[in-house]
Design an enzyme around this catalytic site. Structure first.
Site, PDB file in Angstrom:
ATOM      1  N   CYS A 191       0.814  -1.226   0.000  1.00 42.29           N
ATOM      2  CA  CYS A 191       0.000   0.000   0.000  1.00 42.29           C
ATOM      3  C   CYS A 191       0.847   1.277   0.000  1.00 42.29           C
ATOM      4  CB  CYS A 191      -0.964  -0.006   1.181  1.00 42.29           C
ATOM      5  SG  CYS A 191      -2.168  -1.332   1.059  1.00 42.29           S
ATOM      6  N   HIS A 242      -3.497   7.090   2.420  1.00 43.63           N
ATOM      7  CA  HIS A 242      -3.875   5.823   1.787  1.00 43.63           C
ATOM      8  C   HIS A 242      -5.281   5.463   2.258  1.00 43.63           C
ATOM      9  CE1 HIS A 242      -4.066   1.795   0.479  1.00 43.63           C
ATOM     10  NE2 HIS A 242      -3.933   1.280   1.689  1.00 43.63           N
ATOM     11  N   ASN A 250     -10.198  -0.038  -0.783  1.00 45.39           N
ATOM     12  CA  ASN A 250      -8.737   0.040  -0.764  1.00 45.39           C
ATOM     13  C   ASN A 250      -8.195  -0.527  -2.081  1.00 45.39           C
ATOM     14  OD1 ASN A 250      -5.999  -0.273  -0.309  1.00 45.39           O
ATOM     15  ND2 ASN A 250      -6.215  -1.207   1.705  1.00 45.39           N
TER      16      ASN A 250
HETATM   17  N1  ACO Z   1     -18.985  -8.018   8.431  1.00 45.13           N
HETATM   18  C1  ACO Z   1     -19.371  -8.314   9.678  1.00 45.13           C
HETATM   19  N2  ACO Z   1     -18.501  -8.605  10.664  1.00 45.13           N
HETATM   20  C2  ACO Z   1     -17.184  -8.571  10.357  1.00 45.13           C
HETATM   21  C3  ACO Z   1     -16.724  -8.270   9.067  1.00 45.13           C
HETATM   22  C4  ACO Z   1     -17.680  -7.994   8.082  1.00 45.13           C
HETATM   23  N3  ACO Z   1     -17.341  -7.695   6.818  1.00 45.13           N
HETATM   24  N4  ACO Z   1     -15.377  -8.328   9.095  1.00 45.13           N
HETATM   25  C5  ACO Z   1     -15.016  -8.647  10.335  1.00 45.13           C
HETATM   26  N5  ACO Z   1     -16.102  -8.816  11.109  1.00 45.13           N
HETATM   27  C6  ACO Z   1     -16.193  -9.203  12.502  1.00 45.13           C
HETATM   28  C7  ACO Z   1     -14.976  -9.952  12.968  1.00 45.13           C
HETATM   29  O1  ACO Z   1     -15.038 -11.293  12.525  1.00 45.13           O
HETATM   30  C8  ACO Z   1     -15.093  -9.821  14.463  1.00 45.13           C
HETATM   31  O2  ACO Z   1     -16.002 -10.785  14.907  1.00 45.13           O
HETATM   32  P1  ACO Z   1     -15.687 -11.648  16.221  1.00 45.13           P
HETATM   33  O3  ACO Z   1     -15.570 -10.647  17.327  1.00 45.13           O
HETATM   34  O4  ACO Z   1     -16.865 -12.547  16.306  1.00 45.13           O
HETATM   35  O5  ACO Z   1     -14.397 -12.348  15.913  1.00 45.13           O
HETATM   36  C9  ACO Z   1     -15.751  -8.446  14.627  1.00 45.13           C
HETATM   37  O6  ACO Z   1     -16.243  -8.076  13.332  1.00 45.13           O
HETATM   38  C10 ACO Z   1     -14.814  -7.365  15.121  1.00 45.13           C
HETATM   39  O7  ACO Z   1     -13.564  -7.549  14.492  1.00 45.13           O
HETATM   40  P2  ACO Z   1     -12.437  -6.455  14.548  1.00 45.13           P
HETATM   41  O8  ACO Z   1     -11.216  -6.961  13.859  1.00 45.13           O
HETATM   42  O9  ACO Z   1     -12.287  -5.909  15.917  1.00 45.13           O
HETATM   43  O10 ACO Z   1     -13.132  -5.340  13.668  1.00 45.13           O
HETATM   44  P3  ACO Z   1     -12.592  -3.921  13.357  1.00 45.13           P
HETATM   45  O11 ACO Z   1     -13.556  -2.929  13.807  1.00 45.13           O
HETATM   46  O12 ACO Z   1     -11.162  -3.795  13.757  1.00 45.13           O
HETATM   47  O13 ACO Z   1     -12.627  -3.921  11.779  1.00 45.13           O
HETATM   48  C11 ACO Z   1     -11.115  -4.226   9.949  1.00 45.13           C
HETATM   49  C12 ACO Z   1     -11.924  -4.907  11.034  1.00 45.13           C
HETATM   50  C13 ACO Z   1     -12.046  -3.465   9.053  1.00 45.13           C
HETATM   51  C14 ACO Z   1     -10.367  -5.291   9.136  1.00 45.13           C
HETATM   52  C15 ACO Z   1     -10.112  -3.251  10.608  1.00 45.13           C
HETATM   53  O14 ACO Z   1      -9.395  -3.888  11.617  1.00 45.13           O
HETATM   54  C16 ACO Z   1      -9.174  -2.660   9.631  1.00 45.13           C
HETATM   55  O15 ACO Z   1      -9.537  -1.873   8.790  1.00 45.13           O
HETATM   56  N6  ACO Z   1      -7.856  -2.965   9.749  1.00 45.13           N
HETATM   57  C17 ACO Z   1      -6.877  -2.459   8.889  1.00 45.13           C
HETATM   58  C18 ACO Z   1      -6.615  -3.452   7.856  1.00 45.13           C
HETATM   59  C19 ACO Z   1      -6.359  -2.883   6.501  1.00 45.13           C
HETATM   60  O16 ACO Z   1      -6.923  -1.923   6.070  1.00 45.13           O
HETATM   61  N7  ACO Z   1      -5.476  -3.555   5.774  1.00 45.13           N
HETATM   62  C20 ACO Z   1      -5.296  -3.249   4.411  1.00 45.13           C
HETATM   63  C21 ACO Z   1      -3.904  -3.178   4.015  1.00 45.13           C
HETATM   64  S1  ACO Z   1      -2.913  -2.249   5.101  1.00 45.13           S
HETATM   65  C22 ACO Z   1      -3.410  -0.745   4.954  1.00 45.13           C
HETATM   66  O17 ACO Z   1      -3.946  -0.486   3.938  1.00 45.13           O
HETATM   67  C23 ACO Z   1      -3.204   0.214   6.028  1.00 45.13           C
END
Ligand code: ACO
Length: 334
Positions: free
Chosen positions: A118, A259, A289
């Site tokens: 990214c 980003h 993204n």
């Molecule tokens: N729909 C419903 N529930 C979901 C989904 C979805 N699409 N995705 C995850 N969940 C659930 C999880 O399974 C979890 O359930 P559980 O508690 O039963 O295990 C719950 O939601 C909470 O999970 P968290 O990981 O705490 O959710 P969070 O609010 O952190 O959101 C996310 C998850 C969106 C992936 C977030 O952590 C994020 O954006 N992280 C950054 C990752 C990223 O963007 N990476 C891309 C490349 S790096 C970069 O670009 C910076």
């Protein structure tokens, strides 16, 4: 040694491509345990674009570069260098830069692919600018293009909803005034974060096999929560560093260009920088993204809409797999 000052480097033309196929959040509701509300609230994404099956990454990149050439009224033969950044090359080799060069019929250039996930566009822009600033090149194309829909597991709600496909390209040329263009850059890598975000198979560590396919090791793996926290810190740190060393206060910044990974990551970084959200470029709701295309696509849209103006100070900021992170300060000239 010559005492001549280095040339400055301007962004002198832009091009972009977003696929026609729109995938909204409702699409995932049909087969995954997710909702439009969850995706919108937790990520800021409403829809994303997907390339068709027969359209590889080079298809989008070629379209973006063709638009750039048209906007600059320039022949492909004038291009001296193509720096292409992607995590979804058409093939491991030849480089996708070679494929684009052939597609557009640029007869006088060289080029290569750069991998920094990214942060790819920031690293590629920083790299491309060096060839202009040193005086060895007069026309360099930097292009970010990705087909993320191919490497996100369609059955994994944690990943598939986050990503989209797209491409955008900048032309770099020398300028007269050293106070304009690409002024400064900070770039960092931290391999200790590598295990938190990676595509495990397909390289020399885990070559493609029935087992790697069965175990879905060719898809994106990430520990989303850890990446979230590390991204906020990494992007805020490098952005604040570049502001400090260029004596920029938050009120001097016309736009932060982060980003586009998650609107909550973006809001947290803007908060740490003291930049209000009306000065933050955002198009995550439309494209999700798009990895290497995310920053240049954003800049393209704000420029095309007339929201980005000559003299604006903009701070680009990224974080990605590696970890890789970086920030670039641009004084806009177009
Ligand atoms: N729909 C419903 N529930 C979901 C989904 C979805 N699409 N995705 C995850 N969940 C659930 C999880 O399974 C979890 O359930 P559980 O508690 O039963 O295990 C719950 O939601 C909470 O999970 P968290 O990981 O705490 O959710 P969070 O609010 O952190 O959101 C996310 C998850 C969106 C992936 C977030 O952590 C994020 O954006 N992280 C950054 C990752 C990223 O963007 N990476 C891309 C490349 S790096 C970069 O670009 C910076």
């Amino acid at each position: 040694m010559s005492s001549k000052k280095p040339y400055n480097c301007n962004i002198s033309a832009l091009g972009h491509y977003v696929p026609e196929k729109v995938i909204d959040n409702k699409y995932f509701e049909n087969y995954l345990d997710t909702t439009d509300e969850w995706i919108t609230e937790r990520t800021g994404i409403k829809e994303r674009r997907y390339l068709e099956k027969d359209q590889p990454t080079s298809y989008a990149a070629t379209k973006a570069v063709e638009e750039l050439l048209k906007n600059r009224n320039m022949s492909p033969d004038e291009i001296e260098l193509i720096v292409l950044t992607t995590v979804t090359p058409d093939m491991i080799y030849p480089s996708t830069a070679c494929i684009i060069q052939n597609n557009i019929g640029a007869k006088n250039c060289w080029g290569f692919d750069l991998i920094a996930a990214c942060s790819g566009f920031i690293f590629a822009l920083y790299t491309g600018a060096q060839f202009i600033k040193s005086g060895t090149h007069k026309k360099v194309i930097v292009c970010g293009a990705d087909k993320m829909s191919l490497i996100a597991d369609p059955d994994d709600r944690n990943n598939i909803v986050l990503f989209g496909d797209g491409a955008a390209a900048f032309l770099l040329e020398p300028g007269e005034d050293e106070n304009y263009g690409i002024i400064d850059a900070v770039a960092r890598i931290d391999g200790s974060g590598g295990r938190n975000l990676c595509q495990l198979a397909g390289g020399s560590l885990h070559p493609a096999s029935h087992e790697t396919v069965d175990k879905k090791m060719h898809f994106i793996y990430q520990d989303g929560r850890t990446v979230f926290k590390d991204a906020v810190k990494g992007m805020a740190d490098v952005s604040l560093e570049i502001m400090k060393r260029n004596n920029l206060k938050s009120e001097d910044v016309a736009y932060l260009v982060p980003h586009q990974a998650n609107h909550r990551i973006i809001a947290a970084i803007a908060g740490r920088m003291g930049v209000s959200m009306d000065k933050v470029m955002m198009n995550i709701h439309k494209y999700g993204n798009t990895t290497t295309a995310s920053i240049p696509l954003c800049i393209y849209e704000y420029w095309a809409d007339g929201k980005l103006k000559k003299d604006d100070n903009i701070i680009l900021s990224s974080f990605g797999a590696g970890y890789t992170y970086g920030s670039i300060y641009v004084k806009w000239t177009l």
